[in-house]
Design an enzyme around this catalytic site. Structure first.
Site, PDB file in Angstrom:
ATOM      1  CE  LYS A  22      -1.810   1.507   3.979  1.00 56.36           C
ATOM      2  NZ  LYS A  22      -1.193   3.169   4.510  1.00 56.36           N
ATOM      3  CG  ASN A  23       2.250   2.811   3.597  1.00 57.48           C
ATOM      4  OD1 ASN A  23       0.933   3.080   3.268  1.00 57.48           O
ATOM      5  ND2 ASN A  23       2.529   2.494   4.670  1.00 57.48           N
ATOM      6  CB  CYS A 116      -5.233  10.231  10.772  1.00 60.54           C
ATOM      7  SG  CYS A 116      -3.773   9.486  11.097  1.00 60.54           S
ATOM      8  NE  ARG A 121       0.402  10.587   9.725  1.00 60.88           N
ATOM      9  CZ  ARG A 121      -0.190   9.533   9.074  1.00 60.88           C
ATOM     10  NH1 ARG A 121      -1.340   9.171   9.738  1.00 60.88           N
ATOM     11  NH2 ARG A 121       0.472   9.107   8.163  1.00 60.88           N
ATOM     12  CG  ASP A 304       3.193   1.602   9.542  1.00 57.65           C
ATOM     13  OD1 ASP A 304       3.324   2.078   8.411  1.00 57.65           O
ATOM     14  OD2 ASP A 304       2.799   2.589  10.402  1.00 57.65           O
ATOM     15  NE  ARG A 396      -7.365   4.370   5.197  1.00 55.27           N
ATOM     16  CZ  ARG A 396      -7.135   5.681   5.384  1.00 55.27           C
ATOM     17  NH1 ARG A 396      -7.349   6.114   6.504  1.00 55.27           N
ATOM     18  NH2 ARG A 396      -6.387   6.506   4.837  1.00 55.27           N
TER      19      ARG A 396
HETATM   20  C1  EPZ Z   1       4.119   7.139   6.215  1.00 56.84           C
HETATM   21  O1  EPZ Z   1       3.214   8.232   6.700  1.00 56.84           O
HETATM   22  C2  EPZ Z   1       3.048   5.927   6.156  1.00 56.84           C
HETATM   23  N1  EPZ Z   1       1.899   6.224   5.107  1.00 56.84           N
HETATM   24  C3  EPZ Z   1       2.635   5.621   7.566  1.00 56.84           C
HETATM   25  O2  EPZ Z   1       1.967   4.315   7.505  1.00 56.84           O
HETATM   26  C4  EPZ Z   1       3.806   5.423   8.278  1.00 56.84           C
HETATM   27  O3  EPZ Z   1       3.429   5.185   9.633  1.00 56.84           O
HETATM   28  C5  EPZ Z   1       4.804   6.508   8.245  1.00 56.84           C
HETATM   29  O4  EPZ Z   1       5.182   6.746   7.127  1.00 56.84           O
HETATM   30  C6  EPZ Z   1       6.131   6.359   8.958  1.00 56.84           C
HETATM   31  O5  EPZ Z   1       6.670   5.013   8.701  1.00 56.84           O
HETATM   32  C7  EPZ Z   1       2.191   6.109   3.862  1.00 56.84           C
HETATM   33  O6  EPZ Z   1       3.327   5.888   3.414  1.00 56.84           O
HETATM   34  C8  EPZ Z   1       1.142   6.304   3.008  1.00 56.84           C
HETATM   35  P1  EPZ Z   1       6.114  10.598   8.066  1.00 56.84           P
HETATM   36  P2  EPZ Z   1       3.917   9.642   6.661  1.00 56.84           P
HETATM   37  O7  EPZ Z   1       6.090  11.813   7.304  1.00 56.84           O
HETATM   38  O8  EPZ Z   1       4.481  10.000   5.269  1.00 56.84           O
HETATM   39  C9  EPZ Z   1       6.332  14.000  11.429  1.00 56.84           C
HETATM   40  C10 EPZ Z   1       0.270   2.931   7.670  1.00 56.84           C
HETATM   41  O9  EPZ Z   1      -0.138   2.512   8.560  1.00 56.84           O
HETATM   42  N2  EPZ Z   1       6.222  15.126  10.249  1.00 56.84           N
HETATM   43  O10 EPZ Z   1       7.440   9.827   7.940  1.00 56.84           O
HETATM   44  O11 EPZ Z   1       2.820  10.608   6.839  1.00 56.84           O
HETATM   45  C11 EPZ Z   1       4.961  13.157  11.581  1.00 56.84           C
HETATM   46  O12 EPZ Z   1       4.080  13.835  12.379  1.00 56.84           O
HETATM   47  C12 EPZ Z   1       0.633   4.357   7.594  1.00 56.84           C
HETATM   48  O13 EPZ Z   1       0.446   2.407   6.828  1.00 56.84           O
HETATM   49  C13 EPZ Z   1       6.123  16.509  10.622  1.00 56.84           C
HETATM   50  O14 EPZ Z   1       6.255  16.742  11.654  1.00 56.84           O
HETATM   51  O15 EPZ Z   1       4.877   9.510   8.351  1.00 56.84           O
HETATM   52  C14 EPZ Z   1       5.499  12.017  12.281  1.00 56.84           C
HETATM   53  O16 EPZ Z   1       5.521  12.316  13.670  1.00 56.84           O
HETATM   54  C15 EPZ Z   1       0.260   4.958   9.017  1.00 56.84           C
HETATM   55  N3  EPZ Z   1       6.072  17.184   9.441  1.00 56.84           N
HETATM   56  C16 EPZ Z   1       7.003  11.851  11.824  1.00 56.84           C
HETATM   57  O17 EPZ Z   1       7.295  13.008  11.071  1.00 56.84           O
HETATM   58  C17 EPZ Z   1       5.847  16.672   8.120  1.00 56.84           C
HETATM   59  O18 EPZ Z   1       5.810  17.395   7.292  1.00 56.84           O
HETATM   60  C18 EPZ Z   1       6.886  10.614  10.586  1.00 56.84           C
HETATM   61  O19 EPZ Z   1       6.113  10.977   9.763  1.00 56.84           O
HETATM   62  C19 EPZ Z   1       5.837  15.438   7.842  1.00 56.84           C
HETATM   63  C20 EPZ Z   1       5.896  14.549   8.884  1.00 56.84           C
END
Ligand code: EPZ
Length: 417
Positions: A22-23, A116, A121, A304, A396
């Protein structure tokens, strides 16, 4: 709404095949915007999030055929540059269309994704990076409005390794003028998968999978046929299903090297994991040893897999401490696990799990995608019957998980609520 009924206590056995990731598929779908023409994406899982992404692409003018396994996306007429709130709110990752629209058309208007269940996020790092590439960004009425006649390469240093931020900027920078360097980039395998698709499209990218990614912008990209990598989180979920039921299963179509942190923890906990010609055999011990984990950006323990691992620790032989370092609210499965008779206390971002002899089946409610999987795993091990409601969360990110688990001998059925 559907729910799952599980009668626990069966040891899983047999073979299961992992679907596409998915990701990886979600950003790969967004990347098709960068190149007019017909893309063919294969090994695409049948998931709600894939359907949502297809709806977003169609709303932008793409013509999409199929919604799983093989999906053909004709991005020739992607001329609408606005992704609306009603679509983006159902799936946050659709914000990733912003950069490709900006790179291709010089402007875009995309709804802010909002938070979410697991956290706020924010996308500040995405927007910081697009501004560094020369985009003018305005936030009005819950939308990001972006303009840039021509994106220009820049050095971008992320405040934290962000998967979506790294993917977003890699896509936008592919069509920028000059070199872009992404520092403190995320290293997840899904980023490497996206990069290899972009490179096949003609992008010039080096270092994907490391914390520094260099992108030499090109003037145009071409459509491709691309096969999505296997879903490592689905694979990890099945590994824990074998471990928690003291089962003995084989998992096909997975890449074990994408799950080192989980594998080492499971092996320390007493699980046998043997990789034979691409099929991974997982044998659970009679009693699981308790293990502490800390979630970290890749290659650390994946957030995850945190909920699923917690389910396993509820029946381990001692106490374990689980620290969630990525998201601020990713312990919602704890209150539902307590209904099975688990012994868990939460202090801030850390949960202490004291293993109990046996869980007892109970009616529980899914709160988010990975929490749903955690409750199913607990139900497989629990004595008696478990009912998991609100499994639209599950749909999802897992393709027919109840059918796959039933194929491994689990007593699990989906019924209409
Ligand atoms: C991706 O989300 C995945 N989703 C998530 O999987 C996964 O948990 C996450 O990466 C971490 O591995 C998809 O790929 C669609 P991040 P993403 O940006 O990209 C903070 C699942 O269950 N952050 O790496 O949204 C954020 O709040 C889902 O399949 C900022 O502060 O995650 C978090 O604390 C859930 N500012 C951390 O960084 C930003 O601009 C990591 O988030 C971006 C992120």
């Amino acid at each position: 709404m559907d729910k799952l009924i599980i009668r626990g206590g069966r040891k899983l056995s047999g073979e299961v095949s992992v679907s596409g990731s998915k990701n990886a598929a979600l950003p790969i779908f967004c990347a098709t915007i960068l190149a007019p023409g017909l893309h063919e994406i294969s090994n695409v899982p049948f998931l709600r999030d894939i359907n949502t992404t297809i709806k977003v692409l169609e709303s932008l003018g793409a013509v999409v055929e199929g919604n799983g396994h093989v999906v053909r996306i004709d991005a020739t007429n992607v001329n609408n540059v606005e992704a609306t709130y009603d679509l983006v709110k159902t799936m946050r990752a659709s914000v990733l269309v912003l950069g490709p629209l900006l790179a291709r058309h010089g402007r875009a208007r995309v709804s802010l994704p909002g938070g979410c269940a697991i956290g706020a996020r924010p996308i500040d790092q995405h927007l910081k990076g697009l501004k560094a590439l020369g985009a003018e960004i305005n936030l009005t009425h819950g939308y990001v409005e972006a303009k840039a006649r021509q994106l220009k390469g820049a050095r971008i240093n992320f405040d934290m390794p962000t998967v979506g931020g790294t993917e977003h900027l890699m896509m936008a920078a592919s069509l920028a003028k000059g070199e872009t360097v992404l520092e403190n980039a995320a290293r997840e395998p899904e980023i490497v998968d996206l990069a290899s698709m972009l490179i096949q499209m003609g992008a010039r990218i080096e270092g994907a999978g490391t914390d520094t990614i260099r992108i030499q912008g090109v003037s145009e990209l071409s459509p491709v046929s691309y096969r999505v990598m296997p879903d490592r989180i689905e694979a990890g979920t099945f590994m824990i299903a074998a471990a928690i039921t003291a089962g003995d299963i084989r998992i096909a179509n997975m890449q074990l090297e994408h799950l080192d942190a989980l594998v080492f923890k499971l092996q320390d906990a007493g699980v046998d994991i043997i990789n034979k010609e691409g099929v991974v055999r997982v044998k659970g011990p009679k009693k699981i040893r308790s293990m502490n984990i800390k979630t970290r950006p890749y290659p650390g323990f994946p957030t995850d897999m945190q909920a699923q691992f917690m389910a396993l620790m509820t029946v381990a032989d001692g106490a374990s401490v689980i620290a969630e370092n990525i998201f601020e609210n990713r312990f919602m499965h704890v209150s539902e696990l307590l209904r099975f008779g688990a012994d868990i206390t939460v202090e801030g971002n850390s949960a202490t799990v004291k293993g109990v002899k046996k869980l007892s089946g109970a009616p529980v409610m899914a709160t988010d995608l990975r929490a749903s999987a955690c409750l199913i795993l607990a139900g497989l091990a629990a004595e008696g019957e478990t009912e998991v409601s609100r499994i639209y969360h599950l749909d999802r990110g897992y393709e027919s998980i109840e059918k796959k688990l039933a194929g491994l001998g689990a007593d699990i059925v989906r019924v209409k609520e």
